[in-house]
Motif scaffolding. Structure first.
Motif, PDB file in Angstrom:
ATOM      1  N   SER A 138       0.819  -1.207   0.000  1.00  0.00           N
ATOM      2  CA  SER A 138       0.000   0.000   0.000  1.00  0.00           C
ATOM      3  C   SER A 138       0.857   1.262   0.000  1.00  0.00           C
ATOM      4  CB  SER A 138      -0.900   0.010   1.239  1.00  0.00           C
ATOM      5  OG  SER A 138      -0.100   0.001   2.425  1.00  0.00           O
ATOM      6  N   SER A 170      -1.937  -8.380   0.447  1.00  0.00           N
ATOM      7  CA  SER A 170      -2.529  -7.574  -0.626  1.00  0.00           C
ATOM      8  C   SER A 170      -3.316  -8.478  -1.562  1.00  0.00           C
ATOM      9  CB  SER A 170      -1.430  -6.848  -1.409  1.00  0.00           C
ATOM     10  OG  SER A 170      -0.798  -7.731  -2.316  1.00  0.00           O
ATOM     11  N   ALA A 211      -7.316   0.869   3.734  1.00  0.00           N
ATOM     12  CA  ALA A 211      -6.971   0.121   2.521  1.00  0.00           C
ATOM     13  C   ALA A 211      -7.408   0.900   1.287  1.00  0.00           C
ATOM     14  CB  ALA A 211      -7.651  -1.251   2.534  1.00  0.00           C
ATOM     15  N   GLU A 212      -6.666   0.712   0.198  1.00  0.00           N
ATOM     16  CA  GLU A 212      -7.017   1.272  -1.100  1.00  0.00           C
ATOM     17  C   GLU A 212      -7.804   0.227  -1.893  1.00  0.00           C
ATOM     18  OE1 GLU A 212      -3.051   3.165  -2.733  1.00  0.00           O
ATOM     19  OE2 GLU A 212      -2.639   1.501  -1.343  1.00  0.00           O
ATOM     20  N   GLN A 215      -4.629  -0.408  -5.343  1.00  0.00           N
ATOM     21  CA  GLN A 215      -3.396   0.162  -4.812  1.00  0.00           C
ATOM     22  C   GLN A 215      -2.704   0.990  -5.891  1.00  0.00           C
ATOM     23  OE1 GLN A 215      -1.501  -3.469  -3.313  1.00  0.00           O
ATOM     24  NE2 GLN A 215      -2.150  -2.922  -1.239  1.00  0.00           N
TER      25      GLN A 215
END
Length: 432
Positions: A138, A170, A211-212, A215
């Protein structure tokens, strides 16, 4: 010595050595129009990176220029958040409505880094805990706490951190422990991983998971749809908050949804935004549940965040995105790019993966027949694109990913022009 060479020498003399410049011969962009920029060398390029996904509706957009000039003509460029700012209130109303978060409140900042810092401040105060869950690969910013929750060694310039951070896997589908699993199995494994991390690495009273949905700096890596929703069910068991970092995925860029989190059947407690909403003007912020946002026990404000100039621009940008259905355009033109890339170079031996959504696309380069990152090949493709008249970005954990985030106003003709340049660059590099 050319003016660009002189500027480069001056740059090196007064700016930090750790602040990189793109290209073997760096560019100075001096003007722009639509999706094109012109540099001091006199050449015009099709811009597929938009100042790192920031010039979201393109260059020289009359509606934005007029909104900013209208505010400038009042003579008031700044007042601070200690005074009522009409454009700030109007933009906050729009963002609160668009966020999908019930009874939402908005706090404006200048950058995505600041927005994530603010979200962490709210979450840790609300939960009375400095424990944070973050995701490997991230990127959340360059400040003290934001850097501490960045799971990317190339951007973590210090091991010092005010937070206690525990790391989740991830959604990388190319390599890593979960990459060999199908989508449903990967979600199940991620949930098991979360439960194990909570049981073994935390004191239980964790503040939040940040969190994205995709990413960004990590190379446009994304987990399966529904992943956030499955994780949120576990978080809700003990009240752990979910922060969705939408700095790169917001405002319809992914095409299918206005926010990246909407692919996961979940609504976050806090959402951070930046980059594209200002289309180049410094504008960012946090939108979240009122009980979380309001749970800061001391006075806080932002000197420049949400100032009259940036929020005038932001209102014009959001209106332009909605009035012109740029989300729909991102879905349509992005699908053309991705499908044609897959058809033309999907089986090229140096292409490890083509991924992304809407106008957020990436190509990862590997040594033929392996998943070993090929950085030299990436650099050659990167420079060849520039030589062909196309500006793209780089990224990924191993810096072996070409990233593309053009303006959401991109036309089909421009997409095919860029596709031709990129495909030729990859084929030339592969044949070398």
């Amino acid at each position: 010595m050319t003016s660009t060479d002189d500027l480069l020498a001056r740059h090196k003399a007064v700016l930090p050595s750790w602040m990189p410049l793109y290209y073997a011969e760096p560019l100075e962009i001096v003007s722009g129009s639509g999706r094109h920029v012109t540099c001091s060398d006199g050449r015009t390029y099709l811009d597929f990176f938009g100042g790192v996904l920031t010039t979201m509706v393109g260059y020289d957009i009359p509606e934005i220029t007029e909104a900013v000039e209208r505010q400038l003509r009042t003579g008031v460029a700044h007042t601070s958040t200690l005074y009522l700012i009409r454009a700030q209130v109007e933009l906050a109303e729009k963002i609160a409505r668009l966020s999908g978060i019930p009874d939402a409140r908005v706090f404006f900042t200048n950058s995505g880094t600041e927005a994530n810092e603010a979200a962490l401040l709210m979450a840790t105060n609300h939960r009375r805990s400095n424990q944070i869950l973050a995701v490997r690969n991230s990127y959340h910013g360059r400040s003290y706490a934001a850097m501490g929750i960045t799971g990317h060694r190339g951007w973590s310039s210090s091991s010092l951190n005010p937070l206690q951070v525990s790391w989740l896997h991830s959604g990388d589908r190319l390599r890593g422990l979960l990459s060999r699993l199908g989508s449903d199995e990967q979600v199940d494994a991620a949930v098991d991983d979360l439960r194990e991390v909570l049981a073994t690495q935390t004191a239980g009273d964790v503040a939040a998971l940040i969190a994205e949905p995709v990413q960004g700096v990590g190379g446009f890596v994304a987990g399966p749809d529904g992943l956030f929703g499955a994780l949120k069910k576990v978080l809700d068991e003990t009240g752990i908050l979910l922060i969705s970092d939408e700095v790169q995925t917001g405002w319809g860029r992914t095409g299918e949804h206005f926010w990246g989190y909407q692919a996961h059947g979940v609504v976050p407690d806090l959402l951070t935004f930046a980059k594209g909403v200002g289309n180049g003007f410094a504008l960012a912020g946090v939108v979240g549940r009122a009980d979380v946002v309001n749970n800061v026990p001391a006075i806080s404000f932002s000197t420049f965040g949400g100032n009259p100039i940036s929020t005038a621009a932001g209102n014009a940008v959001v209106d332009y995105v909605l009035d012109n259905d740029l989300q729909g355009n991102a879905a349509r033109v992005g699908a053309i790019l991705r499908d044609d890339l897959q058809a033309q170079i999907g089986d090229n031996p140096i292409v490890g993966e083509i991924r992304g959504r809407g106008l957020m696309l990436a190509v990862e380069f590997v040594q033929p027949g392996t998943t070993v990152p090929d950085v030299p090949a990436t650099v050659r493709v990167f420079e060849a694109c520039r030589a062909g008249g196309l500006l793209v970005g780089k990224g990924g954990l191993y810096n072996n990913v070409i990233r593309m985030g053009p303006a959401l106003t991109l036309t089909e003709e421009e997409a095919r022009e860029a596709l031709n340049i990129l495909v030729n660059a990859i084929r030339e590099t592969s044949a070398a």
